[in-house]
Design an enzyme around this catalytic site. Structure first.
Site, PDB file in Angstrom:
ATOM      1  N   ASP A  97       0.398   2.168  32.962  1.00  0.00           N
ATOM      2  CA  ASP A  97       1.649   1.740  32.344  1.00  0.00           C
ATOM      3  C   ASP A  97       1.626   0.252  32.010  1.00  0.00           C
ATOM      4  O   ASP A  97       2.339  -0.569  32.605  1.00  0.00           O
ATOM      5  CB  ASP A  97       2.815   2.058  33.273  1.00  0.00           C
ATOM      6  CG  ASP A  97       3.009   3.551  33.474  1.00  0.00           C
ATOM      7  OD1 ASP A  97       2.521   4.327  32.624  1.00  0.00           O
ATOM      8  OD2 ASP A  97       3.631   3.948  34.474  1.00  0.00           O
ATOM      9  N   ASP A 130       5.833  15.167  26.947  1.00  0.00           N
ATOM     10  CA  ASP A 130       6.036  14.634  28.300  1.00  0.00           C
ATOM     11  C   ASP A 130       6.993  15.532  29.085  1.00  0.00           C
ATOM     12  O   ASP A 130       7.269  16.665  28.689  1.00  0.00           O
ATOM     13  CB  ASP A 130       6.523  13.180  28.202  1.00  0.00           C
ATOM     14  CG  ASP A 130       6.035  12.317  29.357  1.00  0.00           C
ATOM     15  OD1 ASP A 130       6.067  12.791  30.513  1.00  0.00           O
ATOM     16  OD2 ASP A 130       5.623  11.171  29.118  1.00  0.00           O
ATOM     17  N   ASP A 158      -0.661  13.583  35.096  1.00  0.00           N
ATOM     18  CA  ASP A 158      -0.043  12.284  35.362  1.00  0.00           C
ATOM     19  C   ASP A 158       0.233  12.124  36.855  1.00  0.00           C
ATOM     20  O   ASP A 158       0.313  13.114  37.598  1.00  0.00           O
ATOM     21  CB  ASP A 158       1.254  12.169  34.566  1.00  0.00           C
ATOM     22  CG  ASP A 158       1.688  10.726  34.344  1.00  0.00           C
ATOM     23  OD1 ASP A 158       0.904   9.805  34.686  1.00  0.00           O
ATOM     24  OD2 ASP A 158       2.786  10.513  33.819  1.00  0.00           O
ATOM     25  N   GLU A 206       0.674   9.271  43.089  1.00  0.00           N
ATOM     26  CA  GLU A 206       1.495   8.068  43.017  1.00  0.00           C
ATOM     27  C   GLU A 206       2.097   7.704  44.366  1.00  0.00           C
ATOM     28  O   GLU A 206       2.125   6.541  44.751  1.00  0.00           O
ATOM     29  CB  GLU A 206       2.605   8.233  41.973  1.00  0.00           C
ATOM     30  CG  GLU A 206       3.423   6.966  41.810  1.00  0.00           C
ATOM     31  CD  GLU A 206       4.253   6.946  40.555  1.00  0.00           C
ATOM     32  OE1 GLU A 206       5.476   7.093  40.666  1.00  0.00           O
ATOM     33  OE2 GLU A 206       3.673   6.781  39.472  1.00  0.00           O
ATOM     34  N   HIS A 259       1.521   5.381  22.693  1.00  0.00           N
ATOM     35  CA  HIS A 259       2.402   6.011  23.683  1.00  0.00           C
ATOM     36  C   HIS A 259       3.287   4.932  24.289  1.00  0.00           C
ATOM     37  O   HIS A 259       2.815   3.826  24.583  1.00  0.00           O
ATOM     38  CB  HIS A 259       1.576   6.687  24.782  1.00  0.00           C
ATOM     39  CG  HIS A 259       2.415   7.358  25.832  1.00  0.00           C
ATOM     40  ND1 HIS A 259       3.156   8.491  25.578  1.00  0.00           N
ATOM     41  CD2 HIS A 259       2.642   7.057  27.136  1.00  0.00           C
ATOM     42  CE1 HIS A 259       3.781   8.865  26.690  1.00  0.00           C
ATOM     43  NE2 HIS A 259       3.480   8.000  27.650  1.00  0.00           N
ATOM     44  N   GLU A 267      -2.734   9.657  41.319  1.00  0.00           N
ATOM     45  CA  GLU A 267      -3.405   8.790  42.305  1.00  0.00           C
ATOM     46  C   GLU A 267      -3.545   9.453  43.685  1.00  0.00           C
ATOM     47  O   GLU A 267      -4.551   9.168  44.341  1.00  0.00           O
ATOM     48  CB  GLU A 267      -2.637   7.462  42.431  1.00  0.00           C
ATOM     49  CG  GLU A 267      -2.629   6.613  41.197  1.00  0.00           C
ATOM     50  CD  GLU A 267      -1.666   7.138  40.118  1.00  0.00           C
ATOM     51  OE1 GLU A 267      -1.932   6.867  38.937  1.00  0.00           O
ATOM     52  OE2 GLU A 267      -0.688   7.818  40.462  1.00  0.00           O
ATOM     53  N   ARG A 281      -4.964   9.560  34.608  1.00  0.00           N
ATOM     54  CA  ARG A 281      -4.983   8.118  34.848  1.00  0.00           C
ATOM     55  C   ARG A 281      -5.618   7.749  36.190  1.00  0.00           C
ATOM     56  O   ARG A 281      -5.703   6.565  36.520  1.00  0.00           O
ATOM     57  CB  ARG A 281      -3.579   7.541  34.739  1.00  0.00           C
ATOM     58  CG  ARG A 281      -2.660   7.807  35.895  1.00  0.00           C
ATOM     59  CD  ARG A 281      -1.280   7.187  35.674  1.00  0.00           C
ATOM     60  NE  ARG A 281      -0.503   7.177  36.903  1.00  0.00           N
ATOM     61  CZ  ARG A 281       0.769   6.804  36.979  1.00  0.00           C
ATOM     62  NH1 ARG A 281       1.407   6.411  35.895  1.00  0.00           N
ATOM     63  NH2 ARG A 281       1.413   6.811  38.137  1.00  0.00           N
TER      64      ARG A 281
END
Length: 795
Positions: free
Chosen positions: A469, A288, A401, A406, A528, A404, A452
């Site tokens: 999440d 990560d 990651d 985010e 995870h 979107e 995601r």
């Protein structure tokens, strides 16, 4: 002629009211596989892609047709279609799907093989803030789709926002999550895909007036109606339209070590070594954000190893690879103004901008940031060059990651439009960037792309999505089968969850164990979590660790079966996880049922989703008998039974007549040996004939299927007059070097020792276990020589 008039009349009556009363028919023409209908306020452009797919676009007066689709890759080919004038209607008829155009009042409706499918209600309407396309629904339809949500399988009654957004710590209910899709699927086995990227809504009859409405801020007024004879046929047709998922590297079906996160090279190496010391199989480790910064905040966008913590990353990656462990690194599309690459990103003009062309900066949790503009060729090239450098170091997987994105302000501009116009396809096109980069620079390697967020059609880039999440609670676990089943139906067959749960600090050994046992039968096996509670089984107590190890070992044992599921998905779009209504589409009790599901063709899985359970009800699909995977106890199909639970496994059942291919124990998929197999056959006297397949290739190279670089082992059974015949043969393609296989065939459910056993006509000794009611038949399967086994049973 009377027949066609009757069909048109029935379509009008059955599918509802006529659409926009102000819309009037003017003319119609069918030329070069395109039907054009002129109405007073625009033009309809209708294109048959096949007998199962019909695309319809409305082009309002004054607008220019936009042919660019984010999703569609299928080229429409001329098919046998006729335009018929049927009284007051026209019909564009194919051998399957038909479009009915009623002139007055104007109405467009669709049917399949004479059966009504769906019709426009008001059709296209432009409102003050949103453009809409409206359809009629029948009152009893169950609706699925809209991407990843936790709402129950039947999503009718909801107005679903189409705006990818993370929901941190969700449990049993989530209206909006990371991965939305403009797709509606009906229990009547049809689908409507709204082929448009900008944000909006999907209203699945929220007003309870039998209306489906697509709402968007702008863009294409294009949709495809897709039909099928079965659920799997429907999904096959949709993934023909939007692209099939490539085969992942075989190691992707193994166990991952992952957490938020590993802080140093030393910690990574020690974790992998502990897996090896405990003899728990492992194929990959995911690192990560701490690979590029010591802290969570302030470093995003560095995208290079922090030498203080990772002094020799190239050697670390090489050492891990020599131990058959793949390295996967997280990356995000944000470059913070405090990151090492900020000045470079500004200078090279790779960032999204404000209205006057300057880098758009804003604050979010990780710091003050800009966003990489992957729609700008400069941004795309810059980002890929970073990935290429990491791949040259030996990194074999990319984790994208926060895609979107985010935080994505509406007044931000990309090279191709506003943030809201490309928001939902940002993750989709990020995956495209990586897939295309691998194809150009690493053509002999299958990429691993974990993300995601995406949109419809992202599967064709090899995207492997996860469900965000999720809370580390029983409620978080309970929503996971539904999310994965729904996404598989919508083309994303590898949707999976953070095993054990991600958010929160609940350390519950039972929950952790049950989640990992469920994970054996979800597409990707990847525990995870946040650091408060260990994600890896090696850091749990001895009892929990032992149960996790047993689950992981079963995952590896099922590798031949699971890899064949990947092949089915690649070839036909078939999900790995499948709802039970795929088996019984007419069973109304199953339309909203997700607590038990099919893993592939032959395994029935009932995960334990509640704490402290000692038993639970399982529905066994009709048409088969089902064998308990662990005890061989038999359950009749078509009934619900209460089954006892144990801590070591979750309820797992095998379909009667199935051939289940399994591997010998291994510590990584690199040790997998397809020439040394167990094949379990579940004898069921009610199954007169059955056949199965097992796909195999090198597990690494792209395009093995299209390139004829594979083999398929074919299994057949026939039972008649107390004689069971089993045959195995290998179909070898021209570019595959097949080897002789050492096969151990285990035949289950033989209540008495057989009278005789013959292999290719020669009697052999019978190895019958009176307690297990099995026989074991070892033999060599030469790729050029079929094997036939004949077993004479006692009455």
């Amino acid at each position: 002629m009377k027949h066609y008039i009757l069909i048109a009349f029935l379509l009008t009556i059955t599918l509802g009211f006529s659409q926009n009363h102000n819309r009037t028919f003017q003319s119609i023409a069918y030329k070069n596989n395109v039907l054009k209908i002129k109405v007073n306020d625009g033009v309809y452009k209708i294109t048959p892609f096949s007998e199962h797919i019909m695309e319809t676009t409305f082009i309002p007066e004054g607008e220019v047709y936009n042919a660019q689709s984010h999703a569609v890759v299928l080229e429409p080919k001329p098919i046998q279609a006729k335009l018929l004038n049927v009284g007051e209607s026209y019909q564009l008829r194919t051998e399957g799907i038909t479009v009915n155009i009623q002139k007055q009042p104007f109405q467009i409706a669709y049917s399949y093989k004479g059966k009504p499918v769906i019709s426009e209600k008001k059709g296209y309407v432009k409102n003050d803030s949103l453009e809409t396309i409206q359809f009629n629904l029948t009152k009893d339809e169950v609706l699925y789709g809209g991407g990843a949500r936790a709402l129950g399988m039947n999503r009718r009654g909801h107005r679903l926002e189409l705006y990818n957004r993370a929901h941190y710590g969700y449990e049993t209910h989530s209206e909006l999550m990371n991965y939305t899709m403009p797709i509606v699927m009906s229990s009547n086995t049809y689908m409507v895909h709204f082929d448009n990227a900008p944000i909006g809504f999907l209203d699945l009859d929220s007003n309870k007036d039998n209306t489906l409405t697509y709402e968007t801020i702008s863009g294409r007024k294009t949709y495809q109606v897709i039909v099928g004879d079965t659920w799997t046929n429907l999904i096959d047709n949709y993934t023909d339209l939007t692209g099939k998922q490539p085969l992942p590297p075989r190691w992707a079906l193994g166990n991952f070590s992952s957490r938020f996160g590993y802080h140093s090279q030393k910690e990574v190496e020690a974790t992998v070594q502990k897996f090896r010391d405990e003899q728990i199989p492992l194929d990959a480790i995911i690192i990560d954000i701490f690979w590029f910064g010591k802290d969570i905040q302030g470093h995003m966008g560095n995208l290079e190893f922090l030498k203080d913590s990772f002094p020799n990353p190239t050697q670390m990656i090489k050492n891990l690879k020599s131990d058959h462990v793949n390295t996967i690194l997280v990356s995000e599309p944000f470059v913070l103004t405090t990151s090492k690459r900020w000045e470079e990103a500004v200078e090279k003009e790779v960032l999204a901008t404000d209205s006057v062309g300057k880098p758009f900066t804003y604050d979010f949790y990780f710091g003050n940031t800009g966003l990489i503009d992957i729609y700008n060729p400069k941004g795309k090239t810059w980002f890929w060059d970073i990935y290429k450098g990491l791949a040259d170091m030996g990194v074999t997987g990319i984790w994208g990651d926060l895609g979107e994105p985010e935080v994505h302000p509406s007044d931000l501009f990309h090279a191709t439009g506003t943030a809201d116009e490309v928001h939902n396809t940002y993750g989709h096109d990020w995956a495209r960037l990586i897939a295309e980069g691998y194809k150009a620079d690493f053509p002999n390697q299958r990429p691993f792309i974990l993300m995601r967020a995406g949109y419809s059609g992202s599967q064709r880039f090899g995207m492997i999505p996860w469900s965000g999440d999720v809370n580390r609670t029983w409620g978080g676990l309970q929503s996971q089968p539904e999310i994965a089943l729904q996404m598989g139906m919508q083309g994303l067959g590898y949707m999976h969850s953070d095993l054990g749960g991600f958010a929160g600090n609940l350390q519950d050994p039972e929950l952790y164990t049950r989640w990992l046992q469920y994970g054996v039968f979800q597409p990707i096996y990847r525990p995870h979590a946040q650091e408060d509670v260990p994600a890896e089984p090696i850091f749990w107590d001895e009892h929990t660790k032992a149960l996790a190890k047993k689950a992981i070992e079963l995952r590896y044992k099922l590798l031949p079966y699971n890899y064949h599921l990947s092949f089915q998905n690649h070839k036909n779009g078939t999900p790995l996880m499948r709802p039970l209504f795929f088996e019984e589409s007419d069973n109304q009790n199953l339309v909203d049922y997700s607590v038990t599901y099919l893993w592939g063709d032959d395994l029935l899985i009932s995960p334990v989703l509640k704490a402290g359970q000692t038993s639970q009800e399982v529905y066994f699909p009709k048409g088969s008998n089902w064998f308990d995977f662990y005890t061989d106890a038999i359950f009749k199909g078509g009934i619900t039974k209460t089954v006892a639970l144990n801590t070591a496994s979750i309820p797992t059942f095998v379909r009667g007549g199935a051939f289940l291919s399994m591997a010998k124990p291994m510590q990584s998929t690199a040790e997998y040996d397809a020439t040394n197999l167990e094949v379990h056959y579940y004898f069921d006297a009610e199954v007169e004939q059955s056949d199965r397949e097992m796909y195999n290739d090198n597990g690494v190279a792209p395009n093995t299927y299209k390139g004829d670089a594979y083999e398929i082992v074919k299994f057949e059974s026939a039972f008649k007059n107390d004689i069971l015949k089993l045959s195995l043969k290998t179909e070898v393609m021209t570019n595959y070097d097949s080897k002789t296989k050492n096969v151990e065939l285990i035949v289950h459910n033989l209540q008495k020792q057989p009278r005789y056993l013959k292999i290719n006509g020669k009697k052999v000794k019978i190895n019958w276990d009176a307690n297990l009611k099995t026989i074991v038949v070892p033999f060599d399967l030469d790729p050029t020589q079929p094997i036939e086994i004949k077993i004479k049973l006692k009455k």
